[in-house]
Design an enzyme around this catalytic site. Structure first.
Site, PDB file in Angstrom:
ATOM      1  N   ASP A 218      40.246  87.566 -64.105  1.00 25.09           N
ATOM      2  CA  ASP A 218      40.494  86.126 -63.952  1.00 25.09           C
ATOM      3  C   ASP A 218      42.005  85.881 -63.933  1.00 25.09           C
ATOM      4  O   ASP A 218      42.792  86.794 -64.235  1.00 25.09           O
ATOM      5  CB  ASP A 218      39.815  85.367 -65.104  1.00 25.09           C
ATOM      6  CG  ASP A 218      39.436  83.934 -64.718  1.00 25.09           C
ATOM      7  OD1 ASP A 218      39.764  83.505 -63.599  1.00 25.09           O
ATOM      8  OD2 ASP A 218      38.809  83.237 -65.548  1.00 25.09           O
TER       9      ASP A 218
ATOM     10  N   ASP B 121      69.167  63.348 -77.863  1.00 27.18           N
ATOM     11  CA  ASP B 121      67.981  62.537 -77.525  1.00 27.18           C
ATOM     12  C   ASP B 121      66.855  63.375 -76.951  1.00 27.18           C
ATOM     13  O   ASP B 121      65.814  62.851 -76.554  1.00 27.18           O
ATOM     14  CB  ASP B 121      68.368  61.428 -76.537  1.00 27.18           C
ATOM     15  CG  ASP B 121      68.950  61.988 -75.239  1.00 27.18           C
ATOM     16  OD1 ASP B 121      68.857  63.207 -75.027  1.00 27.18           O
ATOM     17  OD2 ASP B 121      69.500  61.203 -74.447  1.00 27.18           O
ATOM     18  N   GLY B 122      67.062  64.692 -76.851  1.00 26.74           N
ATOM     19  CA  GLY B 122      65.981  65.575 -76.401  1.00 26.74           C
ATOM     20  C   GLY B 122      66.076  65.995 -74.948  1.00 26.74           C
ATOM     21  O   GLY B 122      65.334  66.867 -74.501  1.00 26.74           O
ATOM     22  N   GLU B 123      67.008  65.406 -74.203  1.00 30.11           N
ATOM     23  CA  GLU B 123      67.113  65.800 -72.787  1.00 30.11           C
ATOM     24  C   GLU B 123      67.773  67.167 -72.665  1.00 30.11           C
ATOM     25  O   GLU B 123      68.549  67.590 -73.517  1.00 30.11           O
ATOM     26  CB  GLU B 123      67.910  64.729 -72.009  1.00 30.11           C
ATOM     27  CG  GLU B 123      67.109  63.442 -71.867  1.00 30.11           C
ATOM     28  CD  GLU B 123      67.782  62.386 -71.005  1.00 30.11           C
ATOM     29  OE1 GLU B 123      68.842  62.647 -70.409  1.00 30.11           O
ATOM     30  OE2 GLU B 123      67.228  61.263 -70.963  1.00 30.11           O
TER      31      GLU B 123
ATOM     32  N   THR C 222      35.372  80.533 -71.215  1.00 29.22           N
ATOM     33  CA  THR C 222      34.841  81.166 -69.999  1.00 29.22           C
ATOM     34  C   THR C 222      34.533  82.626 -70.285  1.00 29.22           C
ATOM     35  O   THR C 222      33.436  83.134 -70.029  1.00 29.22           O
ATOM     36  CB  THR C 222      35.878  81.072 -68.844  1.00 29.22           C
ATOM     37  OG1 THR C 222      36.125  79.707 -68.576  1.00 29.22           O
ATOM     38  CG2 THR C 222      35.407  81.786 -67.598  1.00 29.22           C
TER      39      THR C 222
ATOM     40  N   GLY D 146      39.412  80.363 -73.938  1.00 26.75           N
ATOM     41  CA  GLY D 146      38.657  81.603 -74.117  1.00 26.75           C
ATOM     42  C   GLY D 146      37.162  81.410 -73.920  1.00 26.75           C
ATOM     43  O   GLY D 146      36.383  82.365 -73.990  1.00 26.75           O
TER      44      GLY D 146
ATOM     45  N   LYS E 235      29.902  80.315 -62.939  1.00 28.02           N
ATOM     46  CA  LYS E 235      30.380  79.484 -64.047  1.00 28.02           C
ATOM     47  C   LYS E 235      30.420  78.022 -63.617  1.00 28.02           C
ATOM     48  O   LYS E 235      30.744  77.713 -62.479  1.00 28.02           O
ATOM     49  CB  LYS E 235      31.785  79.947 -64.434  1.00 28.02           C
ATOM     50  CG  LYS E 235      32.517  79.018 -65.354  1.00 28.02           C
ATOM     51  CD  LYS E 235      33.921  79.504 -65.593  1.00 28.02           C
ATOM     52  CE  LYS E 235      34.942  78.574 -64.996  1.00 28.02           C
ATOM     53  NZ  LYS E 235      36.320  78.893 -65.358  1.00 28.02           N
TER      54      LYS E 235
ATOM     55  N   SER F 101      42.524  80.370 -71.455  1.00 30.04           N
ATOM     56  CA  SER F 101      43.112  79.262 -72.201  1.00 30.04           C
ATOM     57  C   SER F 101      42.315  79.048 -73.493  1.00 30.04           C
ATOM     58  O   SER F 101      42.685  79.548 -74.551  1.00 30.04           O
ATOM     59  CB  SER F 101      43.119  78.034 -71.304  1.00 30.04           C
ATOM     60  OG  SER F 101      43.568  76.924 -71.994  1.00 30.04           O
TER      61      SER F 101
HETATM   62  C1  R5P Z   1      39.660  78.228 -64.009  1.00 29.95           C
HETATM   63  O1  R5P Z   1      39.539  77.796 -62.895  1.00 29.95           O
HETATM   64  C2  R5P Z   1      40.476  79.446 -64.317  1.00 29.95           C
HETATM   65  O2  R5P Z   1      40.429  80.357 -63.277  1.00 29.95           O
HETATM   66  C3  R5P Z   1      40.042  80.086 -65.620  1.00 29.95           C
HETATM   67  O3  R5P Z   1      38.732  80.611 -65.483  1.00 29.95           O
HETATM   68  C4  R5P Z   1      40.065  79.089 -66.733  1.00 29.95           C
HETATM   69  O4  R5P Z   1      41.295  78.445 -66.787  1.00 29.95           O
HETATM   70  C5  R5P Z   1      39.745  79.717 -68.083  1.00 29.95           C
HETATM   71  O5  R5P Z   1      39.833  78.722 -69.038  1.00 29.95           O
HETATM   72  P1  R5P Z   1      39.198  78.847 -70.482  1.00 29.95           P
HETATM   73  O6  R5P Z   1      39.753  80.089 -71.122  1.00 29.95           O
HETATM   74  O7  R5P Z   1      39.657  77.590 -71.151  1.00 29.95           O
HETATM   75  O8  R5P Z   1      37.705  78.876 -70.333  1.00 29.95           O
END
Ligand code: R5P
Length: 293
Positions: free
Chosen positions: A215, A36-38, A223, A221, A188, A219
């Site tokens: 940083d 069941d995925g657990e 930022t 990219g 930012k 995620s």
């Molecule tokens: C935000 O507070 C984090 O410190 C990173 O700057 C952020 O998660 C970067 O996210 P993304 O790559 O989506 O811009």
């Protein structure tokens, strides 16, 4: 102390810990998934260790990795092992550390408060987004910032280091002190509804200089791409980025490729695909992790 590596721990970290802290014993538990995925987990130690540190990294499949962590901690407590410290490589849900908008949860509180009930009091983390919510919840936190180590290991030469926003300036400040270079921050802004990123224009002394942005997470990219664009426009020679946790998808790679970033250095806190483009370099941080343990 036995080091228990859960499924999120990248192979290179497991190997690094085996190589460097081998005498303490590195253990991976038996796991299976029910139809069941657990999830199911079992520790079959020959001799039950007195002290255990559990290592987990919560990306991808953050929710499953958190459940796995809770199951492991409960099982170890049931065996009578002392959990000290808990080792968090990438800590998911840590960015939602306040109610930015009415009606939102403080996710970090919702997910990690329960660790106290399982006997966790000390956490060793790699660049947790911010340790303060954990401190408020009663944990003692040793948060390792690996940027200087990564820069030194990769042999990167930089003239100035920048954080993407004021809240992240501490990362730039540490690197600046370690390498005797100036530091600053950009401004930012993220639209909480659309997720759109803007970075204010700012007068920076970067003409002809090699700049590194530091940083915690990459995620989407966006930022980084915005920051890189701004810095090249302001006359930077080469723009590098040193980011601890790379939660990258193929879309992220495309965004970064277009931004012409010279090099992106990331830690191996997350298992990465073997076919990353050449401008992304993964640096093994098991040496500093082992020292901290
Ligand atoms: C935000 O507070 C984090 O410190 C990173 O700057 C952020 O998660 C970067 O996210 P993304 O790559 O989506 O811009």
């Amino acid at each position: 102390m036995v080091i228990v590596c859960l499924s999120g721990t990248p192979k290179s970290i497991v190997e690094g810990l085996r190589r460097r802290c081998g005498e303490r014993g590195v253990y991976t538990p038996y796991r299976k998934i029910f139809p069941d995925g657990e999830q199911y987990i079992r520790f079959d130690f020959v001799q039950i260790p007195e002290f255990v540190t559990v290592v987990q990294s919560m990306y991808p499949e953050q929710d499953r990795k958190i459940v796995e962590l809770y199951l492991a901690l409960e099982a170890l407590t049931g065996l009578g092992a002392k959990l000290d410290p808990l080792t968090l490589l990438y800590t998911a849900y840590a960015r939602q550390d306040k109610r930015f908008m009415q009606g939102e949860p403080i996710s970090v509180r919702a997910l990690y408060r329960g660790l106290r009930a399982l006997g966790v009091s000390r956490i060793v983390s790699i660049d947790i987004h911010t340790p303060y919510p954990f401190i408020e919840m009663g944990f003692e936190v040793s948060n390792i910032l690996p940027h200087s180590y990564i820069i030194a290991k990769a042999g990167l030469k930089i003239d100035i280091v920048l954080a993407p926003d004021r809240g992240a300036i501490h990362r730039a400040e540490i690197v600046a002190k370690d390498f005797g270079i100036p530091y600053n921050h950009l401004d930012k802004f993220r639209d909480r509804v659309t997720g759109e990123i803007t970075i204010d224009n700012k007068v920076l002394e970067i003409k002809g200089r090699d700049v590194a942005i530091v940083d915690d997470i990459i995620s989407t990219g966006k930022t980084l791409a915005k920051a890189v664009e701004l810095l090249y426009k302001a006359g930077a020679n080469n723009v590098y980025a040193v980011v601890t946790h790379a939660l990258i998808s193929s879309e992220t790679i495309e965004i970064l490729s277009k931004a012409n970033i010279e090099k992106l250095l990331v830690a191996n806190t997350i298992e990465q695909k073997a076919d990353l483009p050449k401008f992304i370099e993964v640096v093994d941080i098991s040496e500093i992790l082992c020292k901290a343990l």
